[in-house]
Scaffold this active site. Structure first.
Site, mmCIF file in Angstrom:
data_model
loop_
_atom_site.group_PDB
_atom_site.id
_atom_site.type_symbol
_atom_site.label_atom_id
_atom_site.label_comp_id
_atom_site.label_asym_id
_atom_site.label_seq_id
_atom_site.Cartn_x
_atom_site.Cartn_y
_atom_site.Cartn_z
ATOM 1 N N HIS A 178 -9.496 2.202 8.562
ATOM 2 C CA HIS A 178 -8.993 1.424 9.550
ATOM 3 C C HIS A 178 -8.170 2.035 10.576
ATOM 4 O O HIS A 178 -7.409 2.974 10.357
ATOM 5 C CB HIS A 178 -8.255 -0.001 9.147
ATOM 6 C CG HIS A 178 -7.184 0.453 8.180
ATOM 7 N ND1 HIS A 178 -5.925 0.582 8.764
ATOM 8 C CD2 HIS A 178 -6.963 0.627 6.862
ATOM 9 C CE1 HIS A 178 -5.021 0.715 8.016
ATOM 10 N NE2 HIS A 178 -5.560 0.913 6.858
ATOM 11 N N CYS A 179 -8.140 1.266 11.728
ATOM 12 C CA CYS A 179 -7.204 1.839 12.993
ATOM 13 C C CYS A 179 -5.797 1.495 12.524
ATOM 14 O O CYS A 179 -5.373 0.004 11.759
ATOM 15 C CB CYS A 179 -7.409 0.868 14.291
ATOM 16 S SG CYS A 179 -6.131 1.325 15.537
ATOM 17 N N HIS A 180 -4.716 2.133 12.561
ATOM 18 C CA HIS A 180 -3.431 2.016 12.094
ATOM 19 C C HIS A 180 -2.482 1.357 13.029
ATOM 20 O O HIS A 180 -1.668 0.941 12.781
ATOM 21 C CB HIS A 180 -2.823 2.987 11.321
ATOM 22 C CG HIS A 180 -2.021 2.705 10.057
ATOM 23 N ND1 HIS A 180 -1.102 1.720 9.862
ATOM 24 C CD2 HIS A 180 -2.615 3.133 8.743
ATOM 25 C CE1 HIS A 180 -0.526 1.845 8.718
ATOM 26 N NE2 HIS A 180 -1.559 2.453 7.895
ATOM 27 N N ILE A 181 -3.148 0.768 14.177
ATOM 28 C CA ILE A 181 -2.381 -0.129 15.081
ATOM 29 C C ILE A 181 -2.502 -1.411 14.644
ATOM 30 O O ILE A 181 -3.878 -1.892 14.364
ATOM 31 C CB ILE A 181 -2.904 -0.038 16.477
ATOM 32 C CG1 ILE A 181 -2.563 1.469 16.958
ATOM 33 C CG2 ILE A 181 -2.319 -0.996 17.249
ATOM 34 C CD1 ILE A 181 -3.088 1.773 18.530
ATOM 35 N N PHE A 231 -10.484 -4.234 13.053
ATOM 36 C CA PHE A 231 -10.746 -2.872 13.565
ATOM 37 C C PHE A 231 -10.990 -1.839 11.979
ATOM 38 O O PHE A 231 -10.096 -1.130 11.921
ATOM 39 C CB PHE A 231 -9.949 -2.101 14.168
ATOM 40 C CG PHE A 231 -10.363 -1.128 15.398
ATOM 41 C CD1 PHE A 231 -12.039 -0.997 15.606
ATOM 42 C CD2 PHE A 231 -9.833 -0.454 16.384
ATOM 43 C CE1 PHE A 231 -12.581 -0.133 16.574
ATOM 44 C CE2 PHE A 231 -10.458 0.338 17.296
ATOM 45 C CZ PHE A 231 -11.677 0.566 17.330
ATOM 46 N N HIS A 280 -7.224 5.500 9.661
ATOM 47 C CA HIS A 280 -6.546 6.150 8.462
ATOM 48 C C HIS A 280 -7.661 5.747 7.330
ATOM 49 O O HIS A 280 -8.375 4.718 7.481
ATOM 50 C CB HIS A 280 -5.311 5.280 8.205
ATOM 51 C CG HIS A 280 -4.828 5.274 6.689
ATOM 52 N ND1 HIS A 280 -4.875 6.616 5.981
ATOM 53 C CD2 HIS A 280 -4.583 4.525 5.653
ATOM 54 C CE1 HIS A 280 -4.276 6.607 4.708
ATOM 55 N NE2 HIS A 280 -4.206 5.316 4.497
ATOM 56 N N HIS A 304 3.859 0.356 2.729
ATOM 57 C CA HIS A 304 3.677 -0.817 3.559
ATOM 58 C C HIS A 304 3.170 -1.996 3.207
ATOM 59 O O HIS A 304 2.091 -1.700 2.401
ATOM 60 C CB HIS A 304 3.744 -0.684 4.844
ATOM 61 C CG HIS A 304 2.126 0.020 5.282
ATOM 62 N ND1 HIS A 304 1.125 -0.846 5.518
ATOM 63 C CD2 HIS A 304 1.655 1.274 5.236
ATOM 64 C CE1 HIS A 304 -0.023 -0.156 5.463
ATOM 65 N NE2 HIS A 304 0.005 1.148 5.367
ATOM 66 N N HIS A 309 -8.311 5.539 3.252
ATOM 67 C CA HIS A 309 -7.584 5.243 2.055
ATOM 68 C C HIS A 309 -8.259 6.136 0.786
ATOM 69 O O HIS A 309 -9.597 6.563 1.054
ATOM 70 C CB HIS A 309 -7.729 3.664 1.569
ATOM 71 C CG HIS A 309 -6.919 3.086 2.319
ATOM 72 N ND1 HIS A 309 -5.869 1.937 1.806
ATOM 73 C CD2 HIS A 309 -6.550 2.695 3.693
ATOM 74 C CE1 HIS A 309 -5.264 1.177 2.579
ATOM 75 N NE2 HIS A 309 -5.606 1.727 3.679
ATOM 76 N N HIS A 351 -4.647 -4.255 16.129
ATOM 77 C CA HIS A 351 -6.091 -3.791 16.017
ATOM 78 C C HIS A 351 -6.754 -4.121 14.568
ATOM 79 O O HIS A 351 -8.149 -4.701 14.361
ATOM 80 C CB HIS A 351 -6.294 -2.558 16.342
ATOM 81 C CG HIS A 351 -5.597 -2.218 17.859
ATOM 82 N ND1 HIS A 351 -5.677 -0.861 18.403
ATOM 83 C CD2 HIS A 351 -4.999 -2.816 18.649
ATOM 84 C CE1 HIS A 351 -5.122 -0.970 19.532
ATOM 85 N NE2 HIS A 351 -4.738 -2.203 19.744
ATOM 86 N N HIS A 409 1.017 4.744 1.085
ATOM 87 C CA HIS A 409 -0.054 5.314 1.773
ATOM 88 C C HIS A 409 -0.053 6.763 1.775
ATOM 89 O O HIS A 409 1.083 7.449 1.779
ATOM 90 C CB HIS A 409 0.691 5.066 3.539
ATOM 91 C CG HIS A 409 -0.183 5.677 4.666
ATOM 92 N ND1 HIS A 409 -0.794 4.666 5.683
ATOM 93 C CD2 HIS A 409 -0.463 7.125 4.760
ATOM 94 C CE1 HIS A 409 -1.544 5.848 6.210
ATOM 95 N NE2 HIS A 409 -1.374 6.877 6.016
ATOM 96 N N HIS A 451 -6.849 5.188 19.408
ATOM 97 C CA HIS A 451 -6.700 4.574 17.992
ATOM 98 C C HIS A 451 -6.583 5.620 16.958
ATOM 99 O O HIS A 451 -7.406 6.369 16.656
ATOM 100 C CB HIS A 451 -8.041 3.717 18.035
ATOM 101 C CG HIS A 451 -8.115 2.774 19.081
ATOM 102 N ND1 HIS A 451 -7.534 1.337 19.163
ATOM 103 C CD2 HIS A 451 -8.737 2.691 20.219
ATOM 104 C CE1 HIS A 451 -7.643 1.024 20.167
ATOM 105 N NE2 HIS A 451 -8.490 1.825 20.878
ATOM 106 N N HIS A 508 0.771 -1.217 -0.086
ATOM 107 C CA HIS A 508 -0.090 -0.078 0.044
ATOM 108 C C HIS A 508 0.947 1.418 -0.137
ATOM 109 O O HIS A 508 1.844 1.222 0.621
ATOM 110 C CB HIS A 508 -0.897 -0.105 1.168
ATOM 111 C CG HIS A 508 -1.840 1.225 1.334
ATOM 112 N ND1 HIS A 508 -2.403 1.627 0.614
ATOM 113 C CD2 HIS A 508 -1.652 2.095 2.478
ATOM 114 C CE1 HIS A 508 -2.993 3.012 0.999
ATOM 115 N NE2 HIS A 508 -2.614 3.095 2.400
ATOM 116 N N HIS A 556 0.167 -4.411 3.176
ATOM 117 C CA HIS A 556 -1.078 -4.457 3.697
ATOM 118 C C HIS A 556 -1.606 -5.696 3.723
ATOM 119 O O HIS A 556 -2.914 -5.805 3.630
ATOM 120 C CB HIS A 556 -2.017 -3.443 2.892
ATOM 121 C CG HIS A 556 -2.858 -2.494 3.695
ATOM 122 N ND1 HIS A 556 -3.692 -3.132 4.585
ATOM 123 C CD2 HIS A 556 -3.060 -1.257 3.605
ATOM 124 C CE1 HIS A 556 -4.388 -2.119 5.409
ATOM 125 N NE2 HIS A 556 -3.960 -0.816 4.822
HETATM 126 CU CU LIG Z 1 -6.382 0.821 17.330
#
Ligand SMILES: [Cu+2]
Length: 500
Positions: free
Chosen positions: A450-453, A461, A398, A126, A400, A456, A84, A395, A82, A128
């Site tokens: 989505h959460c970028h952690i 998430f 992000h 990164h 896209h 998660h 980003h 959290h 991806h 995905h």
């Molecule tokens: Cu999160």
């Protein structure tokens, strides 16, 4: 699993790798790395961590041929990348998530061929696929603007990468608790009197970092690739996947100064040289700094004002939008949920589903995780984080395919419709927050939110926006090689998939 939760500080770094792009091969390989003194196997772009800097200019056509040479079956053998922050308008198929493509199988390659007509700034790339980027597949991507409105403010922008969770790596180097006490620090070399554009990139899998440089203030000019009016600060809290550019004038005494990046979890603090790098003035001795932390002026997201076309779409009222989505975040049975549904990656990419004729939320899979959005409409998302802020939060979410205006930021109860910050990753803050963002639909395609952690995201998430679904096929002609990805991937055996 031992992983690096690092970030990149792109600046004048000795020994920085040469940049590649915008037309390049990108080999994805397994190799051993020991950036903080510990040896581990990684999934690496071009065999290095972080991956090489990819650059181009605004207006360029990027052709990045990702060649999957992975062989270590204890980790995933397929991959997808991806880019980003890039909008991928008309090339949704090149956005790199499972939403947009089937993964590239080992011993196969795939050409990501996309244009960047109207964006410049600091991006990154990164994997995905699942949590593969935590195994190392991540690096910086910078799109230069030949007409940079801030070109007069700095002398140097030679973005070499200097990074600092188990170990904070500043430009791939750093010390870890119980690691070798002589692991080298990243060193950023500056000349007194010069002005430097630094590009701060969080390629973290999890923690946010509190970044500062002893004895120095700086001027923030960019957030997530979007130019903002200059804001003076001396520290920045940067969440996973966010980016900032700041200008640092080397106007202090010739000496060594600590660069600090304190993570929000894991091994915090600076004892034994962890979470640290060195800012070294030309003429200073090659020695560790003896400076102390001086930061008192943390960058506030609410003080960021876009330089170009400020102002949120829609009317300046709480509900002055076409589609107002309240996203209730929760954590149930070990899975994260958005509006009661935990995301499980579909076996057929959402883009392929749409191209096959499915265009309604009822038809699109995963059921309950795909929201359709009409074209030429103002969308508002508000994040209700009451149930999850204390579960690994804050959290960072992000979106896209877009940047968005943050009309209500974490830590604030004010709504700013006139000139709110504009970015592509936003912290959803504490339980008392109700972070609210707006964007206009102008980009047909399925886009991930989505959460970028990464842990998660893996725990569900996320949701998908099927934006202007009826026009997706006409707007995003796919190359033949894209059509081959799913048949190839679906035929892989368990051993060929890896991760067993
Ligand atoms: Cu999160």
């Amino acid at each position: 699993m031992f992983y690096f939760s690092s970030f990149l500080l792109l600046g004048p770094i000795a020994g920085a790798l040469a940049a590649i792009g915008p037309v390049t091969d990108l080999h994805i390989v397994n190799s051993f790395i020991q950036p903080d003194g510990f040896n581990r196997s990684g999934v690496l772009a071009e065999g290095v961590f972080p991956g090489p800097l990819i650059t181009g200019n605004k207006g360029d056509n990027f052709q990045i041929n990702v060649i999957d040479e992975l062989t270590n079956g204890t980790m995933l053998l397929s991959t997808s990348v991806h880019w980003h922050g890039l909008f991928q308008k008309t090339t949704n198929w090149a956005d790199g998530a499972f939403v947009n493509q089937c993964p590239i199988a080992a011993n196969d390659s795939f050409l990501y061929n996309f244009n960047v007509p109207d964006q410049a700034g600091t991006f990154w790339y990164h994997s995905h696929l699942s949590t593969q980027y935590c195994d190392g597949l991540r690096g910086p991507l910078v799109v230069y603007d030949p007409q940079d409105p801030y070109a007069d403010l700095y002398d140097v922008d030679d973005a070499g990468a200097a990074p600092t969770s188990d170990a904070t790596l500043i430009n791939g180097l750093g010390r870890s608790v119980n690691g070798p006490a002589d692991a080298p620090f990243a060193v950023v070399n500056v000349v007194q009197g010069s002005r430097y554009r630094f590009r701060l990139v969080s390629i973290s899998c999890d923690p946010n970092f509190l970044f500062s440089i002893d004895g120095h203030t700086f001027t923030v000019i960019e957030a997530d690739s979007v130019n903002h009016e200059p804001v003076v600060a001396d520290s920045i809290q940067i969440f996973a996947a966010q980016r900032y550019s700041f200008i640092l004038t080397a106007n202090q005494t010739v000496d060594n100064y600590w660069i600090r990046a304190n993570p929000s979890n894991g091994h915090t603090g600076f004892a034994g040289g962890i979470n640290s790098a060195i800012l070294r003035y030309s003429g200073a001795p090659v020695a560790d700094p003896v400076t102390t932390q001086t930061s008192v002026n943390l960058l506030q997201e609410t003080s960021l004002v876009p330089l170009e076309n400020p102002g949120a779409p829609g009317n300046a009222t709480l509900n002055g939008v076409d589609v107002d989505l309240n996203l209730v975040l929760s954590f149930v049975g070990g899975r994260f949920e958005i509006n009661g549904v935990s995301f499980v990656p579909p076996t057929v990419p959402v883009l392929l589903q749409i191209l096959s004729g499915a265009t309604t939320a009822a038809e699109l899979l995963p059921s309950g995780s795909v929201y359709t959005l009409p074209l030429n409409s103002v969308i508002q998302l508000s994040f209700n984080t009451v149930a999850v802020a204390a579960i690994g939060g804050p959290h960072p979410f992000h979106l896209h395919g877009h940047t968005f205006d943050v009309v209500r930021s974490a830590g604030s109860t004010e709504y700013n419709y006139v000139n709110p910050p504009r970015r592509d990753v936003v912290s959803t803050g504490a339980a008392t927050d109700n972070v609210t963002i707006r964007f206009a639909t102008d980009n047909a395609g399925p886009w991930f939110l989505h959460c970028h952690i990464d842990w998660h995201l893996e725990a569900g998430f996320a949701i998908v926006f099927a934006e202007d679904a009826p026009d997706v096929a006409a707007a995003n002609p796919v190359p033949d090689a894209w059509n081959q990805l799913c048949p190839t991937y679906d035929a892989l055996t368990s051993a060929q998939l890896g991760g067993n």
